[in-house]
Each structure stands twice: as C-alpha cells, then as structure tokens.
Scaffold this active site. Sequence first.
Site, short mmCIF file in Angstrom:
data_model
loop_
_atom_site.label_atom_id
_atom_site.label_comp_id
_atom_site.label_asym_id
_atom_site.label_seq_id
_atom_site.Cartn_x
_atom_site.Cartn_y
_atom_site.Cartn_z
N ALA A 34 0.83 -1.20 0.00
CA ALA A 34 0.00 0.00 0.00
C ALA A 34 0.87 1.25 0.00
O ALA A 34 0.59 2.22 -0.72
CB ALA A 34 -0.93 0.00 1.20
N ASP A 35 1.91 1.25 0.81
CA ASP A 35 2.83 2.39 0.85
C ASP A 35 3.50 2.60 -0.51
O ASP A 35 3.63 3.74 -0.99
CB ASP A 35 3.91 2.16 1.90
CG ASP A 35 3.40 2.34 3.32
OD1 ASP A 35 2.53 3.19 3.54
OD2 ASP A 35 3.89 1.62 4.22
N ILE A 36 3.96 1.51 -1.11
CA ILE A 36 4.66 1.62 -2.39
C ILE A 36 3.71 2.11 -3.48
O ILE A 36 4.06 2.96 -4.31
CB ILE A 36 5.29 0.28 -2.78
CG1 ILE A 36 6.39 -0.11 -1.78
CG2 ILE A 36 5.88 0.33 -4.19
CD1 ILE A 36 6.90 -1.53 -1.95
#
Length: 410
Positions: A181-183
């Site tokens: 999700a962060d990436i």
Amino acid sequence: MEHLADHPPAHPSAAQPLPLEGITVVAVEQAVAAPFATRQLADLGARVIKVERVDGGDFARGYDTAAGGLASHFVWCNRGKESLALNLKDPRGREVVRRLVADADVFVQNLAHGAAARLGLDAATLCADHPRLIAVDISGYGPHGPYADKRAYDMLVQCETGLVSVTGTPERPVKAGIPAADIAAAMYAFSGVLAALVRRGVTGRGGPVEVSLLDSLAEWMGHPLHHTMHDGEPPARTGLAHPVIAPYDAYPTADGGQVLLSVQNDREWRRLAEQVMERPELGTDPVFATNAARVAHRAETDAAVARALGALDTGEALARLERAGLACARLRDPRELAEHPQLAARDRWRQVGSPVGPLRALLPPLTLPGGGEARMGDVPALGQHTGALLRAVGMTDDEIAALRRDGVAA
C-alpha cells in the site's frame, strides 16, 4: 506538418541532464509512502529537503538496525536528501518551512489526517499562497468520508482493499511481504508530481495533488476486483499456483531448491511432457492434454511434474525447461536476489554514502539512456543539513543558536 526528425537536437552527442535538475522539493514526511515518492524525485535530480522531528526524526529511522546500524526502510527510502530537524509545533519551526516552501517547486506531506492543516501546511493553504507550487497530500483513506480519521498503516490498508484476501494459501490469507500500500501510494504521488510539473510548464500554475493508500492499492486490485464484480466470485487463494492454469507452481528439486514453472497452453504441455518429464504419452493423455483437463486434475498434474523435476538438480531442471522454451524461474530469497547474475551482468549496483559508511544500493528501475545516471546521493544523518538550510533562509548564527537552545531545531 513538421516532424521531430526535422529538428534534431543541437548537440546530439551531449549527455542530457537529469530531468528534475533545478527542481526543489520540501517534504514533511515519515515512514514509507512519502519518503519513497520523494526519493524517486531525488534520484532524477531534484533537491529534496526532508523535514524531520527534532526528537528522533522520521520514526522509520528506528524500525531496525539491519543496515550497518541504520534502519533498512530508512536507507531504502531516503538517500539523496538533506535532513532538516525542526519542531513544527513551535511557530518558529513552521516559519522556517514556509520560507523554504516560498522558493520550492514541490511540497509533499504524509502527516496524520488533519495535522498538516492544523500547521497551515496542507496543499490547499500552500497552493493558495504560492500559485506555482505543487503540493502533495498523501493520506491513508482520503481527505473526507467515514474512514478519513482512521489510522492507515500498510497492513491495515492491505486488509481493507482485499489484497490479503487473495494472497496466501487456501487455508490461510497472508499480507504481502512488502509494504504494497505504501509503495503504491508512493508511485502515484511520484507520477502525480511529474504530471503536475508538465501541466505547470503549460499553464504556469501548480496546484494540489491528492493520493491515498486506499485508492492506490484498490487500483492495483483491479484484476480480482473486476473478476469478482463481473463474475460474482473472488479468485481463489492458490499460493504460488494459478487458479485457472496448470501446471503453474513451484516444484522442489533434488538439491533442495525450487523451480517455478508456468505452462501457458497445450503445445507447451506437450513439450514439457516430451523434453523435460521424458513422458511423451502424457502430452496426449485425455487427463492432461488440455488446460481444462489439467486444472480439473490438478493434483495428478502437479504430482507428475513434481516427480520429474524432483529427480533433477535445480540447474538441470532449469536448463531442460529453457531448452524446451518453457517459462521458468528459480525461487530466490532476498540474499539470492542480492547476488542475482542478471543484476550483476547489467551493472545495476552502486554504493551510496551514509553515516555508517558506504552501503550497496540498486540503481532505480527508471533508466534514461543518453542522459546522466540517477543521482544516488548519501543517506543523511538526522539534522545533518539544519545549519546550512537555516542560513539559506536568512538566519544568523545567533538566531540558529537560539533555535537549537530552545529545541526548535537540531
């Protein structure tokens, strides 16, 4: 109509500059999503000023000590930046950021929901004051709606978007082994900045950019989402196997390795049976001859393939599969990735400086042939550039000393 070929570059042999040289980015960032986005900008030549807390800095600095005493997440996401340690709860700290933003092209923040607005550092406020500024707000769930105030760590967003539900084995769902999700949010923030820079080049105006972890990973869930919406059933969790293709899985080899094999059609199955398994009769056996039959008899298919590959060392299994023109891969762990022969052959490794000395790092995937190599700068120590940056916004040594004494800067 004119063609580009009619206007060749003035100096065709001269190396192109990095595309973001001359662009200044100010980032009030932490963890992974915003830092990974701004690292992409730094690699492409932008100057990135990273604003961190005075009491420990970006909390990702403390995740682990695996990189020679530094945190592996921090090393990965923060090379090539200048670190400015400020207390933004103090109006003097906020004033320093505002002075930096006045001369910047891009501002990025991923503070908790509402925190940037309380500090006067949200995209809407900054863009109203600086019409050419591109200001990026990265949030967990977006600026409004029932989830806007919820904490949004990577694993939680993987669950909310259903990624966990389609990852793992039939018996157990698992999260992705990387912060997906962060990436995802980082890469949409990165591409959003590039798009906004292009638009500013045409219109002369910047503007806000909004990215959320939920929206980003929901987009990456496109295949299972559309499969479920239109077919009515979510794809089954199948581990490394494929839900509608067989054989498609990892198979153990005689020396303890594993080989991933993907047979895409019935012609390939016949080649596998004849040239790798050395059982040509399986190529036309009605139990195995079509993909539909192999999926219906997946256990028998996998058992036959496993018996054949299990009698071979990993190298010989891969060699046979490649000679037969079949898609295959070695199942590697991160240690083996670090020694991958393809990365070595293409000279993809560099060293970057850090407070603990040189560290290995991969060149970024985006390559611009004919231009300068990515600018892979040092990983900064906390507050390494505080003094220089405060002087750059017009502060005297006495004023800087007062900020340090009062805990506003470090």
